[in-house]
Structures are given as structure tokens and as C-alpha cells.
Design an enzyme around this catalytic site. Sequence first.
Site, short mmCIF file in Angstrom:
data_model
loop_
_atom_site.label_atom_id
_atom_site.label_comp_id
_atom_site.label_asym_id
_atom_site.label_seq_id
_atom_site.Cartn_x
_atom_site.Cartn_y
_atom_site.Cartn_z
N SER A 18 47.42 77.74 24.85
CA SER A 18 46.55 78.62 25.15
C SER A 18 46.57 80.33 24.80
CB SER A 18 46.26 78.70 26.87
OG SER A 18 45.88 77.39 27.31
N ILE A 19 45.44 80.86 24.19
CA ILE A 19 45.74 82.21 24.01
C ILE A 19 46.25 83.22 25.06
CG2 ILE A 19 44.36 84.18 23.08
CD1 ILE A 19 42.24 82.20 21.57
N ASP A 64 38.88 78.62 40.53
CA ASP A 64 37.65 77.87 39.65
C ASP A 64 36.75 79.35 39.42
OD1 ASP A 64 35.24 77.25 38.58
OD2 ASP A 64 35.75 75.09 39.19
N ILE A 92 38.62 82.50 29.60
CA ILE A 92 38.17 81.20 29.91
C ILE A 92 36.71 81.32 29.34
CG2 ILE A 92 39.37 81.31 32.04
CD1 ILE A 92 36.81 81.90 33.58
N TYR A 157 28.38 76.29 17.30
CA TYR A 157 28.59 77.20 18.54
C TYR A 157 27.65 77.29 19.70
CZ TYR A 157 32.08 80.42 20.79
OH TYR A 157 32.99 80.91 21.73
N LYS A 164 28.69 84.31 24.64
CA LYS A 164 29.66 85.30 24.27
C LYS A 164 29.09 86.65 23.99
CE LYS A 164 33.74 83.26 24.12
NZ LYS A 164 34.76 83.71 25.23
N ILE A 193 41.64 79.51 16.50
CA ILE A 193 43.01 79.01 16.90
C ILE A 193 42.89 77.65 17.24
CG2 ILE A 193 44.98 79.68 18.19
CD1 ILE A 193 44.29 82.67 18.03
N THR A 195 43.63 75.55 19.88
CA THR A 195 43.97 75.41 21.29
C THR A 195 43.11 74.22 21.99
OG1 THR A 195 41.83 76.81 22.10
CG2 THR A 195 43.93 77.85 21.54
N LEU A 196 43.46 73.77 23.04
CA LEU A 196 42.76 72.69 23.98
C LEU A 196 41.20 72.87 23.82
CD1 LEU A 196 43.24 70.39 25.77
CD2 LEU A 196 42.89 72.00 27.59
P1 NAD Z 1 42.04 76.94 26.29
O1 NAD Z 1 41.53 75.73 26.68
O2 NAD Z 1 43.73 77.08 26.33
O3 NAD Z 1 41.82 78.04 27.55
C1 NAD Z 1 40.37 78.04 28.19
C2 NAD Z 1 40.81 78.16 29.50
O4 NAD Z 1 39.56 78.21 30.11
C3 NAD Z 1 41.28 76.76 30.11
O5 NAD Z 1 42.50 77.32 30.73
C4 NAD Z 1 40.60 76.23 31.10
O6 NAD Z 1 40.98 75.90 32.40
C5 NAD Z 1 39.67 77.60 31.34
N1 NAD Z 1 38.28 77.49 32.31
C6 NAD Z 1 37.31 76.73 31.87
N2 NAD Z 1 36.43 76.69 32.85
C7 NAD Z 1 36.97 77.68 33.88
C8 NAD Z 1 36.67 77.67 35.29
N3 NAD Z 1 35.32 77.20 35.82
N4 NAD Z 1 37.40 78.62 36.23
C9 NAD Z 1 38.52 78.94 35.52
N5 NAD Z 1 39.03 78.39 34.25
C10 NAD Z 1 38.26 78.10 33.48
O7 NAD Z 1 41.43 77.46 25.03
P2 NAD Z 1 41.71 79.24 24.23
O8 NAD Z 1 41.30 78.71 22.90
O9 NAD Z 1 42.95 79.62 24.70
O10 NAD Z 1 40.20 79.67 25.04
C11 NAD Z 1 40.34 81.19 25.87
C12 NAD Z 1 39.52 82.06 25.47
O11 NAD Z 1 39.68 82.51 24.15
C13 NAD Z 1 38.21 81.70 25.62
O12 NAD Z 1 37.28 82.55 26.13
C14 NAD Z 1 37.74 81.33 24.35
O13 NAD Z 1 36.36 81.50 24.05
C15 NAD Z 1 38.47 82.45 23.32
N6 NAD Z 1 38.57 82.09 21.89
C16 NAD Z 1 39.06 81.08 21.56
C17 NAD Z 1 39.09 80.84 20.04
C18 NAD Z 1 39.90 79.71 19.55
O14 NAD Z 1 39.45 79.47 18.12
N7 NAD Z 1 40.75 78.78 20.35
C19 NAD Z 1 38.84 82.05 19.45
C20 NAD Z 1 38.04 83.03 19.88
C21 NAD Z 1 38.12 83.11 21.22
O1 0WE Z 2 35.06 79.40 22.26
C1 0WE Z 2 35.59 78.69 21.90
C2 0WE Z 2 35.61 77.10 22.56
C3 0WE Z 2 35.13 77.21 23.79
C4 0WE Z 2 34.85 76.00 24.56
C5 0WE Z 2 35.19 74.88 24.27
C6 0WE Z 2 34.89 73.34 24.83
C7 0WE Z 2 35.44 72.32 24.35
C8 0WE Z 2 35.29 71.17 25.43
C9 0WE Z 2 33.74 75.89 25.45
N1 0WE Z 2 33.37 74.92 26.17
C10 0WE Z 2 34.06 73.65 25.80
N2 0WE Z 2 33.45 72.39 26.52
C11 0WE Z 2 34.27 71.35 26.36
O2 0WE Z 2 33.79 69.99 26.82
N3 0WE Z 2 35.95 78.78 20.61
C12 0WE Z 2 35.84 80.14 20.10
C13 0WE Z 2 36.77 77.91 20.00
C14 0WE Z 2 35.42 76.99 19.05
O3 0WE Z 2 34.62 76.09 19.51
C15 0WE Z 2 33.70 75.89 18.59
C16 0WE Z 2 33.98 76.66 17.34
C17 0WE Z 2 35.11 77.41 17.72
C18 0WE Z 2 35.67 78.30 16.82
C19 0WE Z 2 32.56 75.06 18.60
C20 0WE Z 2 31.77 75.00 17.65
C21 0WE Z 2 32.00 75.78 16.54
C22 0WE Z 2 33.21 76.47 16.54
#
Ligand code: NAD
Ligand code: 0WE
Length: 257
Positions: A18-19, A64, A92, A157, A164, A193, A195-196
Site C-alpha cells: 500500500s502507498i 470503514d 483510500i 479509470y 478524484k 504503482i 498495489t492491491l
Molecule cells: P491499496 O489497495 O493498498 O489501498 C487502498 C485502500 O483503500 C485499502 O487499504 C482499502 O482498505 C482502503 N479502502 C477502500 N474502501 C475503504 C473504506 N470504505 N473505508 C476505509 N478504507 C477503505 O492501494 P493504493 O494504490 O495504495 O491506494 C491508495 C491511494 O492511492 C488511493 O487513493 C488511490 O486512488 C491512490 N493512488 C494509487 C495509485 C496506484 O497506481 N496504485 C496511483 C495514484 C493514486
Molecule cells: O485509484 C486507483 C485505483 C482505485 C480503485 C481500484 C479498485 C480495484 C478493485 C478503486 N476501486 C477499485 N475497485 C475494485 O473492485 N488507481 C490510481 C490505480 C488505477 O486504477 C485504474 C487505473 C489506475 C492507474 C483503473 C483503470 C485505469 C487505470
Amino acid sequence: MLMQGKTGLVVGVANKNSIAWAIAERLAAEGARLIFSYQSERLAERVAPLVKELGPSHLVLQCDASSDAEIDALFAQIGQQSETLDCLIHSIAFANREELSGQFVTTSREGFRLANDVSAYSLVALARRAAPLMAKAGGGSIVALTYLGSERVIPNYNVMGVAKAALEASVRYLAADLGPQGIRVNAISAGPISTLAARGIAGFTGMLKQVADKAPLRRNTEAAEVGDTALFLCSDLSRGVTGEIIHVDSGYHIVGM
Ligand code: NAD
Ligand code: 0WE
């Protein structure tokens, strides 16, 4: 030790990828005491051992973020543990999986509501409860995570891009409201990045390659780079910065072709 004597709340650790975890590691290394909240009991067995490794002074609570009652309960527990709060990390996001593929035009009313509730309104709800604890400390720093899909159309997206955009606008309005109390509100727009939340997104590997091929720095974003920028935003080094969206994306967002 940029965070010595400071307390932070980190919302959004699911696992070590996770970030939020990369940010927490950086803040803790600089002396911060951290409180973690995880979404569901299912995540407790993953998050608690991670936090234990980080050291003995940190706390893990369940919340939550789509529930006002659970956010109230979280802050009631925080109030018992700590007089003040210095920083809040909002990391989140959630949208229905089926709305992260195909066309945005098919987004349902409920899917739109859910994505905006969990991914954008939760920042407002958390900031409102954090603000009095931060004001008591003489100020504070709130940091949210966002993505380029708020500014530009990124295939698939979809409704997350709209959520966002709402998150980023909320950063600016919160910065204006809370600034007089010394509370700064900013966001980091991270490059893709693995991540999950990103895995299992159709075409994600191709997106990583696109960034590595086209971004000025010719490489992908590492979670640790986001952690370092979050440390800057949480620390006094950024005391003049609020309402800002900082891109940590190898410069990808400046490129047109
Ligand atoms: P992650 O899956 O590790 O983290 C997402 C988190 O959101 C999880 O811990 C999940 O439990 C939490 N979450 C979702 N619904 C929730 C709720 N109702 N209550 C509490 N927690 C909740 O993935 P990540 O990539 O580390 O995502 C963290 C943030 O970074 C997000 O805002 C995502 O949009 C943002 N982000 C991700 C990327 C990427 O490419 N991974 C890029 C830019 C921004
Ligand atoms: O913010 C995100 C992902 C957020 C996210 C991811 C999931 C996967 C599982 C929100 N909701 C869900 N619901 C689920 O059931 N990112 C920035 C990562 C991401 O997600 C994409 C991207 C990128 C980058 C989705 C489509 C296209 C690009």
C-alpha cells in the site's frame, strides 16, 4: 528527525504494498507516532503484524470510512489516546470493479455515489474530525492521494477520475477553511504503482510500460518516492504550502505525446 514528537493518523494501509504503508514507514523513521485505521476486520490480521514490526508506540484501529458512525468512533478512540494530532494521511479509494472498465457513460447513479462517497467525501469527514485535534497542536497537515485521471481521460479509470476531481477540489476548499487554524491540506498525484488497488485492473502492466517509455525520468514511480514527498508535506519543510497537488509521477503529466 523531522517528525519527532508528532502524531499521525494513516488511513488506507491494506498490506505492505500500500502507498499508505510506504508513507507510514517514512514518517515513523523520522520519529512520528502513528495511528493506523483499516477498513474491515478481514484486514486486521494483515495490518497488525506490519505495524508491530514498525515499533511498539503505534496503534491500530478499525474504521470503514463510508460510515460517519465508524469515523466518530475512530476519533473517540483517538481522543482517548492522544491529546493532539499533527498529520492525517488519506489513502483510500473505491469504485465498483465493473465501472472501472468499458465506458464512463454507463456509470450508474449508485456507482457514482459510492465512488464519490468513499474516495472524496471521506476526506471531508475525516478532516472535520481531525481539525480540532490539529488546532490544539497549533496546526497540522492533511495529505490525500490522487491520480492523473482527475485531470485527463485515462481509459477505464472512468468514475474514479470524476471522484478524484472531487477529491482535488475538496483539498482546495478544505485548505481555505482550515488554513486560518494553521492546518494545511495538499494532495500527491502519484504515477501508477502496483498495489492491491491497481492489480487486476485490465491493462495495468501496459500503463506501467507507457509511463516508463514516455515520462521525462523514463521510469515508473516507486512508493518510497511518494513516501518522501508525503514526509515533506507532513513536516515543517512545507510550512508555506497548502491547497497544492504535487505530481510524483516521473514527470509523466507534462508530456503531450
Ligand atoms: P491499496 O489497495 O493498498 O489501498 C487502498 C485502500 O483503500 C485499502 O487499504 C482499502 O482498505 C482502503 N479502502 C477502500 N474502501 C475503504 C473504506 N470504505 N473505508 C476505509 N478504507 C477503505 O492501494 P493504493 O494504490 O495504495 O491506494 C491508495 C491511494 O492511492 C488511493 O487513493 C488511490 O486512488 C491512490 N493512488 C494509487 C495509485 C496506484 O497506481 N496504485 C496511483 C495514484 C493514486
Ligand atoms: O485509484 C486507483 C485505483 C482505485 C480503485 C481500484 C479498485 C480495484 C478493485 C478503486 N476501486 C477499485 N475497485 C475494485 O473492485 N488507481 C490510481 C490505480 C488505477 O486504477 C485504474 C487505473 C489506475 C492507474 C483503473 C483503470 C485505469 C487505470
